[in-house]
Design a protein around this motif. Structure first.
Motif, PDB file in Angstrom:
ATOM      1  N   LYS A  70       0.857  -1.186   0.000  1.00 35.05           N
ATOM      2  CA  LYS A  70       0.000   0.000   0.000  1.00 35.05           C
ATOM      3  C   LYS A  70       0.893   1.236   0.000  1.00 35.05           C
ATOM      4  O   LYS A  70       1.772   1.365   0.860  1.00 35.05           O
ATOM      5  CB  LYS A  70      -0.900   0.022   1.233  1.00 35.05           C
ATOM      6  N   PRO A  71       0.673   2.124  -0.953  1.00 34.24           N
ATOM      7  CA  PRO A  71       1.488   3.347  -0.946  1.00 34.24           C
ATOM      8  C   PRO A  71       1.116   4.224   0.243  1.00 34.24           C
ATOM      9  O   PRO A  71      -0.051   4.346   0.602  1.00 34.24           O
ATOM     10  CB  PRO A  71       1.124   4.028  -2.273  1.00 34.24           C
ATOM     11  N   ARG A  72       2.116   4.796   0.868  1.00 36.98           N
ATOM     12  CA  ARG A  72       1.867   5.677   2.004  1.00 36.98           C
ATOM     13  C   ARG A  72       1.723   7.095   1.494  1.00 36.98           C
ATOM     14  O   ARG A  72       2.572   7.583   0.746  1.00 36.98           O
ATOM     15  CB  ARG A  72       3.010   5.567   3.000  1.00 36.98           C
ATOM     16  N   PRO A  73       0.642   7.777   1.904  1.00 37.79           N
ATOM     17  CA  PRO A  73       0.456   9.156   1.424  1.00 37.79           C
ATOM     18  C   PRO A  73       1.493  10.080   2.060  1.00 37.79           C
ATOM     19  O   PRO A  73       1.958   9.829   3.174  1.00 37.79           O
ATOM     20  CB  PRO A  73      -0.954   9.507   1.892  1.00 37.79           C
ATOM     21  N   PRO A  74       1.837  11.168   1.370  1.00 37.83           N
ATOM     22  CA  PRO A  74       2.728  12.155   1.987  1.00 37.83           C
ATOM     23  C   PRO A  74       2.088  12.695   3.262  1.00 37.83           C
ATOM     24  O   PRO A  74       0.865  12.681   3.417  1.00 37.83           O
ATOM     25  CB  PRO A  74       2.846  13.254   0.924  1.00 37.83           C
ATOM     26  N   PHE A  75       2.916  13.205   4.168  1.00 38.17           N
ATOM     27  CA  PHE A  75       2.425  13.647   5.470  1.00 38.17           C
ATOM     28  C   PHE A  75       1.339  14.711   5.350  1.00 38.17           C
ATOM     29  O   PHE A  75       0.329  14.667   6.039  1.00 38.17           O
ATOM     30  CB  PHE A  75       3.591  14.161   6.331  1.00 38.17           C
ATOM     31  N   VAL A  76       1.533  15.666   4.471  1.00 38.88           N
ATOM     32  CA  VAL A  76       0.546  16.749   4.326  1.00 38.88           C
ATOM     33  C   VAL A  76      -0.788  16.165   3.856  1.00 38.88           C
ATOM     34  O   VAL A  76      -1.853  16.519   4.386  1.00 38.88           O
ATOM     35  CB  VAL A  76       1.057  17.835   3.352  1.00 38.88           C
ATOM     36  N   ALA A  77      -0.759  15.268   2.885  1.00 41.61           N
ATOM     37  CA  ALA A  77      -2.000  14.649   2.404  1.00 41.61           C
ATOM     38  C   ALA A  77      -2.664  13.860   3.524  1.00 41.61           C
ATOM     39  O   ALA A  77      -3.893  13.868   3.664  1.00 41.61           O
ATOM     40  CB  ALA A  77      -1.700  13.745   1.218  1.00 41.61           C
ATOM     41  N   PHE A  78      -1.867  13.184   4.350  1.00 43.58           N
ATOM     42  CA  PHE A  78      -2.422  12.437   5.478  1.00 43.58           C
ATOM     43  C   PHE A  78      -3.124  13.379   6.451  1.00 43.58           C
ATOM     44  O   PHE A  78      -4.256  13.126   6.878  1.00 43.58           O
ATOM     45  CB  PHE A  78      -1.318  11.663   6.199  1.00 43.58           C
ATOM     46  N   MET A  79      -2.474  14.465   6.794  1.00 41.02           N
ATOM     47  CA  MET A  79      -3.069  15.413   7.748  1.00 41.02           C
ATOM     48  C   MET A  79      -4.351  16.021   7.176  1.00 41.02           C
ATOM     49  O   MET A  79      -5.336  16.190   7.893  1.00 41.02           O
ATOM     50  CB  MET A  79      -2.072  16.513   8.106  1.00 41.02           C
ATOM     51  N   GLU A  80      -4.351  16.332   5.892  1.00 42.46           N
ATOM     52  CA  GLU A  80      -5.551  16.891   5.268  1.00 42.46           C
ATOM     53  C   GLU A  80      -6.693  15.880   5.249  1.00 42.46           C
ATOM     54  O   GLU A  80      -7.857  16.248   5.329  1.00 42.46           O
ATOM     55  CB  GLU A  80      -5.236  17.371   3.852  1.00 42.46           C
ATOM     56  N   SER A  81      -6.357  14.598   5.161  1.00 44.04           N
ATOM     57  CA  SER A  81      -7.390  13.560   5.117  1.00 44.04           C
ATOM     58  C   SER A  81      -8.086  13.373   6.464  1.00 44.04           C
ATOM     59  O   SER A  81      -9.121  12.724   6.539  1.00 44.04           O
ATOM     60  CB  SER A  81      -6.797  12.227   4.662  1.00 44.04           C
ATOM     61  N   LEU A  82      -7.535  13.931   7.528  1.00 46.16           N
ATOM     62  CA  LEU A  82      -8.139  13.793   8.855  1.00 46.16           C
ATOM     63  C   LEU A  82      -9.333  14.718   9.052  1.00 46.16           C
ATOM     64  O   LEU A  82     -10.060  14.581  10.027  1.00 46.16           O
ATOM     65  CB  LEU A  82      -7.091  14.056   9.944  1.00 46.16           C
ATOM     66  N   HIS A  83      -9.524  15.670   8.166  1.00 44.60           N
ATOM     67  CA  HIS A  83     -10.665  16.599   8.217  1.00 44.60           C
ATOM     68  C   HIS A  83     -10.748  17.291   9.579  1.00 44.60           C
ATOM     69  O   HIS A  83     -11.732  17.179  10.302  1.00 44.60           O
ATOM     70  CB  HIS A  83     -11.985  15.894   7.895  1.00 44.60           C
ATOM     71  N   LEU A  84      -9.702  18.011   9.912  1.00 46.15           N
ATOM     72  CA  LEU A  84      -9.637  18.714  11.195  1.00 46.15           C
ATOM     73  C   LEU A  84     -10.028  20.171  11.065  1.00 46.15           C
ATOM     74  O   LEU A  84      -9.703  20.994  11.918  1.00 46.15           O
ATOM     75  CB  LEU A  84      -8.214  18.600  11.772  1.00 46.15           C
ATOM     76  N   GLY A  85     -10.753  20.530  10.012  1.00 45.40           N
ATOM     77  CA  GLY A  85     -11.129  21.918   9.761  1.00 45.40           C
ATOM     78  C   GLY A  85     -11.964  22.543  10.865  1.00 45.40           C
ATOM     79  O   GLY A  85     -11.937  23.751  11.058  1.00 45.40           O
TER      80      GLY A  85
END
Length: 101
Positions: A70-85
């Motif tokens: 499984k490819p690991r997403p870049p850190f920024v993409a991972f953080m954005e995927s957490l939906h912490l808006g």
């Protein structure tokens, strides 16, 4: 018909294991540790149900070799995927404490 009888005889003679690492389901269940040993030593073992291939038992090394990583997403993409808006992440200005010396 003759081939099926011949395969059945071969399976009984080898303890349920037929040529090319094939096992009937009932034999594989009864001798699972042997199926696992053969999978680790001889390669993948096929288990049949009503004469048709149903599943394959293989070593974890073989599985990991075949399964795509499984490819690991870049850190920024991972953080954005957490939906912490919705979190308030603003800092208050901290000017320190007044201390008498």
């Amino acid at each position: 018909m003759a081939k099926q009888a011949e395969r059945a005889r071969a399976g009984k003679a080898s303890g349920g294991r037929t040529a090319a690492g094939r096992w009937k389901l009932e034999d594989a269940k009864a001798r699972f540790s042997e199926v696992v040993r053969h999978a680790r030593e001889d390669g993948p073992q096929r288990v049949t149900v009503r004469g048709q291939d149903a599943v394959v038992v293989m070593s974890v090394e073989e599985f990991e070799r075949l399964a795509p990583a499984k490819p690991r997403p870049p850190f920024v993409a991972f953080m954005e995927s957490l939906h912490l808006g919705g979190l308030d992440l603003e800092r208050e200005a901290d000017r320190g404490r007044d201390v008498e010396l």
